[in-house]
Scaffold this motif. Structure first.
Motif, PDB file in Angstrom:
ATOM      1  N   LYS A 103       0.831  -1.206   0.000  1.00  0.00           N
ATOM      2  CA  LYS A 103       0.000   0.000   0.000  1.00  0.00           C
ATOM      3  C   LYS A 103       0.867   1.258   0.000  1.00  0.00           C
ATOM      4  O   LYS A 103       0.658   2.164  -0.812  1.00  0.00           O
ATOM      5  N   ILE A 107       1.250   4.034  -3.014  1.00  0.00           N
ATOM      6  CA  ILE A 107       0.901   5.447  -2.776  1.00  0.00           C
ATOM      7  C   ILE A 107       2.053   6.340  -3.237  1.00  0.00           C
ATOM      8  O   ILE A 107       1.837   7.356  -3.906  1.00  0.00           O
ATOM      9  N   MET A 110       1.970   6.389  -6.985  1.00  0.00           N
ATOM     10  CA  MET A 110       0.820   7.115  -7.512  1.00  0.00           C
ATOM     11  C   MET A 110       1.156   8.606  -7.610  1.00  0.00           C
ATOM     12  O   MET A 110       0.836   9.263  -8.598  1.00  0.00           O
ATOM     13  N   CYS A 134      -4.129   4.686 -10.153  1.00  0.00           N
ATOM     14  CA  CYS A 134      -5.193   5.675  -9.950  1.00  0.00           C
ATOM     15  C   CYS A 134      -5.868   5.544  -8.589  1.00  0.00           C
ATOM     16  O   CYS A 134      -6.547   6.473  -8.152  1.00  0.00           O
ATOM     17  N   GLU A 135      -5.668   4.400  -7.897  1.00  0.00           N
ATOM     18  CA  GLU A 135      -6.295   4.222  -6.586  1.00  0.00           C
ATOM     19  C   GLU A 135      -5.556   3.131  -5.816  1.00  0.00           C
ATOM     20  O   GLU A 135      -5.110   2.141  -6.386  1.00  0.00           O
ATOM     21  N   VAL A 136      -5.460   3.350  -4.496  1.00  0.00           N
ATOM     22  CA  VAL A 136      -4.790   2.393  -3.611  1.00  0.00           C
ATOM     23  C   VAL A 136      -5.635   2.227  -2.362  1.00  0.00           C
ATOM     24  O   VAL A 136      -6.131   3.209  -1.816  1.00  0.00           O
ATOM     25  N   ASP A 137      -5.814   0.971  -1.914  1.00  0.00           N
ATOM     26  CA  ASP A 137      -6.454   0.761  -0.613  1.00  0.00           C
ATOM     27  C   ASP A 137      -5.715  -0.345   0.135  1.00  0.00           C
ATOM     28  O   ASP A 137      -4.614  -0.722  -0.239  1.00  0.00           O
ATOM     29  N   VAL A 141      -4.588  -2.481  -5.552  1.00  0.00           N
ATOM     30  CA  VAL A 141      -4.198  -1.281  -6.286  1.00  0.00           C
ATOM     31  C   VAL A 141      -4.974  -1.275  -7.594  1.00  0.00           C
ATOM     32  O   VAL A 141      -5.265  -2.342  -8.150  1.00  0.00           O
ATOM     33  N   LYS A 142      -5.328  -0.091  -8.064  1.00  0.00           N
ATOM     34  CA  LYS A 142      -6.019   0.028  -9.344  1.00  0.00           C
ATOM     35  C   LYS A 142      -5.155   0.843 -10.296  1.00  0.00           C
ATOM     36  O   LYS A 142      -4.603   1.880  -9.909  1.00  0.00           O
ATOM     37  N   LYS A 144      -4.842   2.642 -14.224  1.00  0.00           N
ATOM     38  CA  LYS A 144      -5.497   3.103 -15.439  1.00  0.00           C
ATOM     39  C   LYS A 144      -4.786   2.359 -16.568  1.00  0.00           C
ATOM     40  O   LYS A 144      -3.828   2.849 -17.167  1.00  0.00           O
ATOM     41  N   THR A 158      -7.808  -3.883 -11.550  1.00  0.00           N
ATOM     42  CA  THR A 158      -7.465  -4.138 -10.150  1.00  0.00           C
ATOM     43  C   THR A 158      -6.464  -5.273 -10.016  1.00  0.00           C
ATOM     44  O   THR A 158      -6.573  -6.280 -10.706  1.00  0.00           O
TER      45      THR A 158
END
Length: 185
Positions: A103, A107, A110, A134-137, A141-142, A144, A158
């Motif tokens: 994570k 980040i 990103m 484009c997104e991290v949780d 990770v996601k 584009k 994803t």
């Protein structure tokens, strides 16, 4: 293994790192210099035909072997003499990513807005994912993602952390392809 890796980092040895799956079957290998380690990961440059091919982050638990034979020592002499090592070290300093948990690394990446390559090679689902993050949780990770036609997918792709075999940063392939990728019209 930690001490051995530390020695390779200190000496800037050129090594060959093999990774295997749970059945002890080799699924990939990388040639280059290890720059950093923590308890779970290593970060190394990867080379192909004496050319820089990006930085790789690998799980230490997946590493089955690290070789530093006479062959690797000759490769090291060549990349040193060709000043490739200096160039790679400069790239490493410019890509200021610190090894930590997935994570936190994603980040960091990103915010750098670089395209990355994620490869998932465990099990039946062999995936190659490329694009900027484009997104991290907490668990995934996601990206584009852009396809082999150079078009971005309509929805982010994803990758769950537990499925990631390795990821590549600052790959010439990803960087150049990303410049020409376009939105689907």
């Amino acid at each position: 293994m930690k001490k051995r890796i530390a020695k390779h980092i200190k000496n800037q040895d050129f090594v060959k790192v093999y990774i295997t799956n749970t059945d002890d079957y080799e699924i990939d290998h990388f040639n280059g210099i290890i720059y950093e380690q923590n308890d779970k990961f290593i970060l190394m440059c990867d080379t192909f035909d004496f050319n820089f091919d990006g930085f790789i982050v690998l799980r230490k638990s997946d590493i089955s072997e690290i070789k530093c034979t006479e062959n690797e020592k000759i490769f090291k002499q060549i990349i040193d003499n060709e000043r490739i090592t200096n160039s790679i070290t400069k790239k490493r300093l410019a890509i200021n990513v610190t090894l930590s948990a997935f994570k936190e690394m994603f980040i960091q990446l990103m915010y750098l807005k670089l395209p990355i390559i994620i490869e998932c090679k465990y099990g039946k689902d062999d995936r190659f994912q490329i694009g900027p993050i484009c997104e991290v949780d907490e668990k995934k990770v996601k990206l584009k993602h852009f396809n082999a036609s150079g078009e971005f997918d309509l929805k982010p792709t994803t990758a769950r952390y537990k499925e990631i075999t390795f990821f590549r940063i600052d790959s010439p392939y990803a960087n150049i392809f990303y410049k020409y990728a376009k939105e689907i019209e």
